[in-house]
Design a protein around this motif. Structure first.
Motif, PDB file in Angstrom:
ATOM      1  N   ARG A  89       0.934  -1.506   0.095  1.00  0.00           N
ATOM      2  CA  ARG A  89      -0.135  -0.075  -0.007  1.00  0.00           C
ATOM      3  C   ARG A  89       0.346   1.779  -0.051  1.00  0.00           C
ATOM      4  O   ARG A  89       1.549   1.178   0.849  1.00  0.00           O
ATOM      5  CB  ARG A  89      -0.825   0.008   1.680  1.00  0.00           C
ATOM      6  CG  ARG A  89      -1.825   1.164   1.296  1.00  0.00           C
ATOM      7  CD  ARG A  89      -1.883   1.638   2.062  1.00  0.00           C
ATOM      8  NE  ARG A  89      -0.866   2.742   2.833  1.00  0.00           N
ATOM      9  CZ  ARG A  89      -0.304   3.985   2.935  1.00  0.00           C
ATOM     10  NH1 ARG A  89      -1.129   4.469   1.751  1.00  0.00           N
ATOM     11  NH2 ARG A  89       0.606   3.645   3.107  1.00  0.00           N
ATOM     12  N   GLN A  90       0.670   1.734  -0.824  1.00  0.00           N
ATOM     13  CA  GLN A  90       1.514   2.990  -1.037  1.00  0.00           C
ATOM     14  C   GLN A  90       0.563   4.467  -1.615  1.00  0.00           C
ATOM     15  O   GLN A  90      -0.490   3.258  -2.573  1.00  0.00           O
ATOM     16  CB  GLN A  90       2.490   3.309  -2.260  1.00  0.00           C
ATOM     17  CG  GLN A  90       4.311   2.062  -1.289  1.00  0.00           C
ATOM     18  CD  GLN A  90       5.266   1.914  -1.893  1.00  0.00           C
ATOM     19  OE1 GLN A  90       5.261   1.929  -3.212  1.00  0.00           O
ATOM     20  NE2 GLN A  90       6.113   2.809  -1.391  1.00  0.00           N
ATOM     21  N   SER A  91       0.705   5.634  -2.229  1.00  0.00           N
ATOM     22  CA  SER A  91      -0.034   6.448  -2.187  1.00  0.00           C
ATOM     23  C   SER A  91       0.206   6.336  -4.028  1.00  0.00           C
ATOM     24  O   SER A  91       1.069   7.014  -4.634  1.00  0.00           O
ATOM     25  CB  SER A  91      -0.055   7.664  -1.058  1.00  0.00           C
ATOM     26  OG  SER A  91      -0.418   7.887   0.166  1.00  0.00           O
TER      27      SER A  91
ATOM     28  N   ARG B   8      -0.793   8.093  -7.009  1.00  0.00           N
ATOM     29  CA  ARG B   8      -1.481   8.939  -7.312  1.00  0.00           C
ATOM     30  C   ARG B   8      -1.722   9.032  -9.771  1.00  0.00           C
ATOM     31  O   ARG B   8      -2.557   9.928  -9.604  1.00  0.00           O
ATOM     32  CB  ARG B   8      -0.981  10.520  -7.868  1.00  0.00           C
ATOM     33  CG  ARG B   8      -0.648  10.554  -5.830  1.00  0.00           C
ATOM     34  CD  ARG B   8       0.410  11.481  -4.945  1.00  0.00           C
ATOM     35  NE  ARG B   8       0.398  11.797  -4.144  1.00  0.00           N
ATOM     36  CZ  ARG B   8       0.779  11.110  -3.410  1.00  0.00           C
ATOM     37  NH1 ARG B   8       2.304  10.877  -3.362  1.00  0.00           N
ATOM     38  NH2 ARG B   8       1.224  11.564  -1.928  1.00  0.00           N
TER      39      ARG B   8
ATOM     40  N   GLN C  12      -6.652  18.140  -8.359  1.00  0.00           N
ATOM     41  CA  GLN C  12      -5.810  16.269  -8.316  1.00  0.00           C
ATOM     42  C   GLN C  12      -6.395  15.507  -9.039  1.00  0.00           C
ATOM     43  O   GLN C  12      -7.677  14.893  -8.695  1.00  0.00           O
ATOM     44  CB  GLN C  12      -5.512  15.715  -6.648  1.00  0.00           C
ATOM     45  CG  GLN C  12      -5.420  16.995  -5.819  1.00  0.00           C
ATOM     46  CD  GLN C  12      -5.200  16.385  -4.483  1.00  0.00           C
ATOM     47  OE1 GLN C  12      -4.214  15.739  -4.613  1.00  0.00           O
ATOM     48  NE2 GLN C  12      -5.663  16.497  -3.309  1.00  0.00           N
TER      49      GLN C  12
ATOM     50  N   PRO D 207      -5.095   8.043   0.154  1.00  0.00           N
ATOM     51  CA  PRO D 207      -5.949   8.942   1.069  1.00  0.00           C
ATOM     52  C   PRO D 207      -5.977  10.279   0.285  1.00  0.00           C
ATOM     53  O   PRO D 207      -4.657  10.769   0.204  1.00  0.00           O
ATOM     54  CB  PRO D 207      -4.891   9.464   2.355  1.00  0.00           C
ATOM     55  CG  PRO D 207      -3.343   8.402   2.131  1.00  0.00           C
ATOM     56  CD  PRO D 207      -3.942   7.733   0.522  1.00  0.00           C
ATOM     57  N   ILE D 208      -6.758  11.652   0.596  1.00  0.00           N
ATOM     58  CA  ILE D 208      -6.861  12.547   0.343  1.00  0.00           C
ATOM     59  C   ILE D 208      -7.126  13.224   1.427  1.00  0.00           C
ATOM     60  O   ILE D 208      -8.707  13.531   1.358  1.00  0.00           O
ATOM     61  CB  ILE D 208      -7.485  12.924  -1.272  1.00  0.00           C
ATOM     62  CG1 ILE D 208      -6.392  12.496  -2.371  1.00  0.00           C
ATOM     63  CG2 ILE D 208      -7.709  14.106  -1.925  1.00  0.00           C
ATOM     64  CD1 ILE D 208      -6.842  12.488  -3.432  1.00  0.00           C
ATOM     65  N   GLY D 209      -6.775  14.419   1.330  1.00  0.00           N
ATOM     66  CA  GLY D 209      -6.704  15.694   2.918  1.00  0.00           C
ATOM     67  C   GLY D 209      -7.086  16.663   2.525  1.00  0.00           C
ATOM     68  O   GLY D 209      -7.913  17.989   2.644  1.00  0.00           O
ATOM     69  N   GLY D 210      -6.832  16.891   0.964  1.00  0.00           N
ATOM     70  CA  GLY D 210      -6.635  18.392   0.153  1.00  0.00           C
ATOM     71  C   GLY D 210      -8.457  18.020   0.037  1.00  0.00           C
ATOM     72  O   GLY D 210      -7.854  18.431  -1.743  1.00  0.00           O
TER      73      GLY D 210
ATOM     74  N   SER E 157       8.563   6.765  -0.410  1.00  0.00           N
ATOM     75  CA  SER E 157       8.538   7.871   0.890  1.00  0.00           C
ATOM     76  C   SER E 157       8.972   6.691   1.737  1.00  0.00           C
ATOM     77  O   SER E 157       8.760   5.790   1.868  1.00  0.00           O
ATOM     78  CB  SER E 157       6.923   7.836   0.870  1.00  0.00           C
ATOM     79  OG  SER E 157       6.693   6.685   1.655  1.00  0.00           O
TER      80      SER E 157
ATOM     81  N   ARG F 286       9.828   6.168   6.213  1.00  0.00           N
ATOM     82  CA  ARG F 286       9.603   6.499   7.523  1.00  0.00           C
ATOM     83  C   ARG F 286      10.695   6.956   8.072  1.00  0.00           C
ATOM     84  O   ARG F 286      11.301   5.924   8.379  1.00  0.00           O
ATOM     85  CB  ARG F 286       8.611   5.431   8.186  1.00  0.00           C
ATOM     86  CG  ARG F 286       7.282   4.844   7.098  1.00  0.00           C
ATOM     87  CD  ARG F 286       6.037   6.109   7.488  1.00  0.00           C
ATOM     88  NE  ARG F 286       5.081   5.143   6.470  1.00  0.00           N
ATOM     89  CZ  ARG F 286       4.486   5.770   5.429  1.00  0.00           C
ATOM     90  NH1 ARG F 286       6.257   6.503   4.311  1.00  0.00           N
ATOM     91  NH2 ARG F 286       3.677   5.349   5.093  1.00  0.00           N
TER      92      ARG F 286
HETATM   93  C1  FMN Z   1      -4.948  12.278   5.719  1.00  0.00           C
HETATM   94  C2  FMN Z   1      -4.114  12.515   4.520  1.00  0.00           C
HETATM   95  C3  FMN Z   1      -4.138  13.498   3.745  1.00  0.00           C
HETATM   96  C4  FMN Z   1      -3.389  13.145   2.621  1.00  0.00           C
HETATM   97  N1  FMN Z   1      -3.631  14.597   1.504  1.00  0.00           N
HETATM   98  C5  FMN Z   1      -3.058  14.317   0.442  1.00  0.00           C
HETATM   99  C6  FMN Z   1      -3.625  14.705  -0.557  1.00  0.00           C
HETATM  100  O1  FMN Z   1      -4.655  15.524  -0.645  1.00  0.00           O
HETATM  101  N2  FMN Z   1      -2.752  14.369  -1.720  1.00  0.00           N
HETATM  102  C7  FMN Z   1      -2.096  13.862  -2.257  1.00  0.00           C
HETATM  103  O2  FMN Z   1      -1.757  13.108  -3.173  1.00  0.00           O
HETATM  104  N3  FMN Z   1      -1.912  12.992  -0.975  1.00  0.00           N
HETATM  105  C8  FMN Z   1      -2.177  12.890  -0.386  1.00  0.00           C
HETATM  106  N4  FMN Z   1      -1.643  12.031   1.133  1.00  0.00           N
HETATM  107  C9  FMN Z   1      -0.745  11.143   1.141  1.00  0.00           C
HETATM  108  C10 FMN Z   1       0.119  11.604   1.950  1.00  0.00           C
HETATM  109  O3  FMN Z   1       1.041  12.252   0.879  1.00  0.00           O
HETATM  110  C11 FMN Z   1       0.870  10.027   1.687  1.00  0.00           C
HETATM  111  O4  FMN Z   1       0.713   8.855   2.840  1.00  0.00           O
HETATM  112  C12 FMN Z   1       2.093  10.141   2.088  1.00  0.00           C
HETATM  113  O5  FMN Z   1       3.583  11.140   2.139  1.00  0.00           O
HETATM  114  C13 FMN Z   1       2.775   8.312   3.163  1.00  0.00           C
HETATM  115  O6  FMN Z   1       3.006   8.129   0.882  1.00  0.00           O
HETATM  116  P1  FMN Z   1       2.626   6.696   1.462  1.00  0.00           P
HETATM  117  O7  FMN Z   1       0.854   6.431   1.081  1.00  0.00           O
HETATM  118  O8  FMN Z   1       3.175   6.062  -0.281  1.00  0.00           O
HETATM  119  O9  FMN Z   1       3.312   5.864   2.186  1.00  0.00           O
HETATM  120  C14 FMN Z   1      -2.331  12.271   2.313  1.00  0.00           C
HETATM  121  C15 FMN Z   1      -2.498  11.198   3.206  1.00  0.00           C
HETATM  122  C16 FMN Z   1      -3.383  11.314   4.303  1.00  0.00           C
HETATM  123  C17 FMN Z   1      -3.130   9.915   5.775  1.00  0.00           C
END
Ligand code: FMN
Length: 211
Positions: A18-20, A22, A75, A160-163, A197, A199
């Motif tokens: 699991r990685q973010s 995009r 986004q 996950p997106i908080g933006g 990313s 840790r």
């Molecule tokens: C609450 C929260 C909000 C986040 N908002 C965004 C966002 O708006 N856009 C985005 O591209 N990634 C967003 N992320 C992803 C983080 O950047 C990402 O989880 C972090 O850099 C670690 O990378 P990984 O998830 O690949 O392990 C968010 C993550 C979390 C938990």
């Protein structure tokens, strides 16, 4: 390998995978049934008094995803993903008390007295608005995490997106005031690796009290 060892290996593999994500294949679709399976697993998350403080608003269609795009500050992943799950926290999860406990009482797994004791605790806790908000955010976040791991285990990418603009989101999708948006989660077919990313080391995120 024992069943236990293979579970641990599989679980850690999913966590590491699991990685973010995009970048998604915009032509890939995920069926409603597949999404429902993921949401069902997400909903197995623990929650205070088992009140299940989450509600999933599933944005599953290009037109709706386009409406969400400016709200999430353009986004691109919002429209390229196969779906976006808006994880909402329930500010009035206390309203779930009967639905959660009555079937247990009816099945003989819980006495009516215990249900009443729990119900009173819940009433007391929900007199505090700050508690209600904290509980919505904490508990819905647990479901959000589980959702991402479930989707990963099924081979999908997530982010996950908080933006996003919470006020505009509420307005555009007519979300009742009962709910607070916690995060958006894109789900789809990854077409590019995640950004690297790192840790922080466990030593720097952990304090031990051993005596
Ligand atoms: C609450 C929260 C909000 C986040 N908002 C965004 C966002 O708006 N856009 C985005 O591209 N990634 C967003 N992320 C992803 C983080 O950047 C990402 O989880 C972090 O850099 C670690 O990378 P990984 O998830 O690949 O392990 C968010 C993550 C979390 C938990």
């Amino acid at each position: 390998m024992t069943a236990q060892e293979s579970f641990v290996k599989d679980f850690v593999a999913v966590v590491n995978e699991r990685q973010s994500i995009r970048k998604y294949d915009p032509n890939f679709s995920i069926s409603k049934e597949e999404l429902e399976e993921i949401l069902e697993i997400a909903g197995k998350a623990p929650s205070a008094w088992n009140l299940q403080h989450w509600h999933f608003l599933v944005i599953h269609g290009k037109e709706a995803q386009q409406r969400l795009l400016p709200i999430a500050y353009n986004q691109q992943q919002i429209v390229d993903a196969s779906a976006v799950v808006v994880v909402l926290g329930d500010l009035e999860a206390n309203r779930n008390t009967d639905a959660v406990y009555d079937p247990l009482v009816q099945a003989g797994h819980m006495t009516r007295e215990i249900k009443e004791t729990l119900a009173q605790q819940i009433v007391g806790a929900y007199e505090n608005k700050q508690y209600a908000r904290d509980a919505a955010l904490i508990n819905a976040s647990l479901a959000a995490m589980q959702l991402m791991l479930a989707a990963t285990a099924k081979g999908f990418g997530t982010c996950p997106i908080g933006g996003f603009n919470a006020e505009k989101l509420m307005e555009e999708f007519q979300i009742p005031k009962r709910y607070v948006p916690v995060m958006l989660i894109t789900v789809g077919k990854s077409i590019a690796p995640a950004h690297n990313s790192l840790r922080l080391p466990v030593e720097s995120t952990t304090t031990w009290v051993e005596k």
